[in-house]
Design a protein around this motif. Structure first.
Motif, PDB file in Angstrom:
ATOM      1  N   LEU A 111       0.817  -1.217   0.000  1.00 50.73           N
ATOM      2  CA  LEU A 111       0.000   0.000   0.000  1.00 50.73           C
ATOM      3  C   LEU A 111       0.847   1.261   0.000  1.00 50.73           C
ATOM      4  O   LEU A 111       0.448   2.283  -0.557  1.00 50.73           O
ATOM      5  N   TRP A 112       2.023   1.213   0.625  1.00 52.59           N
ATOM      6  CA  TRP A 112       2.885   2.394   0.635  1.00 52.59           C
ATOM      7  C   TRP A 112       3.919   2.386  -0.476  1.00 52.59           C
ATOM      8  O   TRP A 112       4.783   3.255  -0.534  1.00 52.59           O
ATOM      9  N   PRO A 132       1.536   4.838  -3.490  1.00 47.64           N
ATOM     10  CA  PRO A 132       1.262   6.280  -3.506  1.00 47.64           C
ATOM     11  C   PRO A 132       2.081   7.083  -4.497  1.00 47.64           C
ATOM     12  O   PRO A 132       1.562   8.010  -5.128  1.00 47.64           O
ATOM     13  N   LEU A 140      -5.509   7.207  -3.234  1.00 48.97           N
ATOM     14  CA  LEU A 140      -4.604   7.734  -2.217  1.00 48.97           C
ATOM     15  C   LEU A 140      -5.307   7.861  -0.868  1.00 48.97           C
ATOM     16  O   LEU A 140      -4.731   7.560   0.180  1.00 48.97           O
ATOM     17  N   CYS A 151      -4.109   4.199   0.406  1.00 52.30           N
ATOM     18  CA  CYS A 151      -2.764   4.581   0.847  1.00 52.30           C
ATOM     19  C   CYS A 151      -2.753   5.436   2.103  1.00 52.30           C
ATOM     20  O   CYS A 151      -1.690   5.677   2.677  1.00 52.30           O
ATOM     21  N   THR A 152      -3.922   5.932   2.518  1.00 48.21           N
ATOM     22  CA  THR A 152      -3.988   6.713   3.750  1.00 48.21           C
ATOM     23  C   THR A 152      -4.800   5.976   4.812  1.00 48.21           C
ATOM     24  O   THR A 152      -4.257   5.563   5.837  1.00 48.21           O
ATOM     25  N   ALA A 162      -3.848   1.952   4.868  1.00 49.87           N
ATOM     26  CA  ALA A 162      -2.424   1.763   5.136  1.00 49.87           C
ATOM     27  C   ALA A 162      -2.052   2.216   6.546  1.00 49.87           C
ATOM     28  O   ALA A 162      -1.269   1.552   7.232  1.00 49.87           O
ATOM     29  N   ASN A 174       8.676  -1.171  -0.316  1.00 51.37           N
ATOM     30  CA  ASN A 174       8.066  -0.020  -1.003  1.00 51.37           C
ATOM     31  C   ASN A 174       8.760   0.350  -2.303  1.00 51.37           C
ATOM     32  O   ASN A 174       8.097   0.551  -3.328  1.00 51.37           O
TER      33      ASN A 174
END
Length: 294
Positions: free
Chosen positions: A15-16, A19, A214, A218-219, A222, A245
């Motif tokens: 997930l990270w 981004p 995002l 990703c926010t 994550a 990553n």
């Protein structure tokens, strides 16, 4: 680490890694400030109902000053630095530079986990990797150097935030903590974008979808997983997600955005990963010397 920690580790790593790719798409039509504010607002909106239903928001009482500090160093500062930095450098290079984070965490945790000779070698190797990346990939490009510097500063901020969560906020449920940090970040950033919103017709569908990804993936998701991972495995091990990553970031950047990968990128990546691995190896406890008898 137990099985749950490993699953969270893999989830956050992926997930990270996404981004940087999504940011590159979103900033084609949206300002970096709007991208950061938007992903925070989406993340908060998605998680507030979840935390409210679970009744975990009460854990934030009396902790908002610390939560606001975490929001500054884990969201507002690094998100802005990375997003603005990506206006000058590629998404794959951004992901690789962030990989220096475990080295910084090792330095910050030196009091509890001493830096041995092997760790010193790792720190030097990781720093050499950054020098190779910045020196070969963006040398002679002052805007590229600025972008790289912004991303490295974001990595420092991430490392401090990871340590901060373990030492001061590990008892706060991840959903409540994520709600707190994303909500504070949204309130701080909204005034800067409220009167500079783009014409909806001028923004492509890809940019809106990237912003939604995002915010939700990703926010919100994550950070939930990452805060839980810190609680289960500690900040040093949680910080190791930045080993994976860059792999995700480079693959997406090269395959989908057709970003070039030069010799400097490959060499710098290997040096950084090697340095991070060496500098974050667990310290073996010294065997107790036998007490002489008689």
């Amino acid at each position: 680490m137990n099985r749950r920690a490993w699953l969270l580790f893999v989830l956050v790593s992926v997930l990270w890694g996404i981004p940087y790719f999504l940011i590159k798409i979103a900033i084609d039509d949206l300002s970096p400030m709007l991208v950061v504010a938007g992903r925070c607002a989406i993340g908060a909106a998605a998680l507030i109902p979840v935390a409210a239903l679970r009744g975990t928001l009460t854990a934030l009482r009396g902790r908002m000053r610390v939560v606001a500090g975490l929001a500054a160093v884990h969201i507002v500062g690094p998100f802005l630095l990375i997003t603005y930095g990506e206006t000058h450098i590629s998404s794959s290079l951004t992901g690789i530079l962030i990989a220096i984070e475990p080295v910084v965490i090792a330095l910050l945790m030196a009091n509890s986990e001493p830096i041995t000779g092997i760790r010193t070698v790792g720190l030097v190797t990781g720093f050499a990797g950054v020098v190779v990346l910045v020196g070969l990939d963006v040398s002679g490009d002052r805007w590229g150097l600025l972008g790289a510097a912004m991303v490295l500063l974001a990595a420092l901020s991430y490392a401090y935030a990871t340590r901060m969560v373990q030492q001061r906020l590990s008892d706060v449920p991840p959903d409540a903590l994520t709600v707190g940090t994303t909500t504070v970040s949204t309130l701080v950033l909204t005034p800067f974008v409220l009167f500079r919103l783009p014409d909806a017709g001028a923004v492509g569908v890809d940019s809106w979808l990237a912003l939604a990804g995002l915010g939700l993936l990703c926010t919100a998701l994550a950070m939930l997983a990452f805060y839980r991972l810190i609680a289960l495995a500690g900040s040093n091990r949680a910080g190791l997600v930045t080993y994976v990553n860059p792999v995700v970031a480079v693959l997406l950047g090269v395959v989908l955005l057709r970003e070039p990968v030069g010799v400097g990128t490959a060499a710098g990546f290997l040096l950084i990963v090697t340095g991070c691995w060496l500098s974050t190896r667990p310290v073996r406890a010294r065997a107790e010397e036998p007490v002489p008898v008689g």
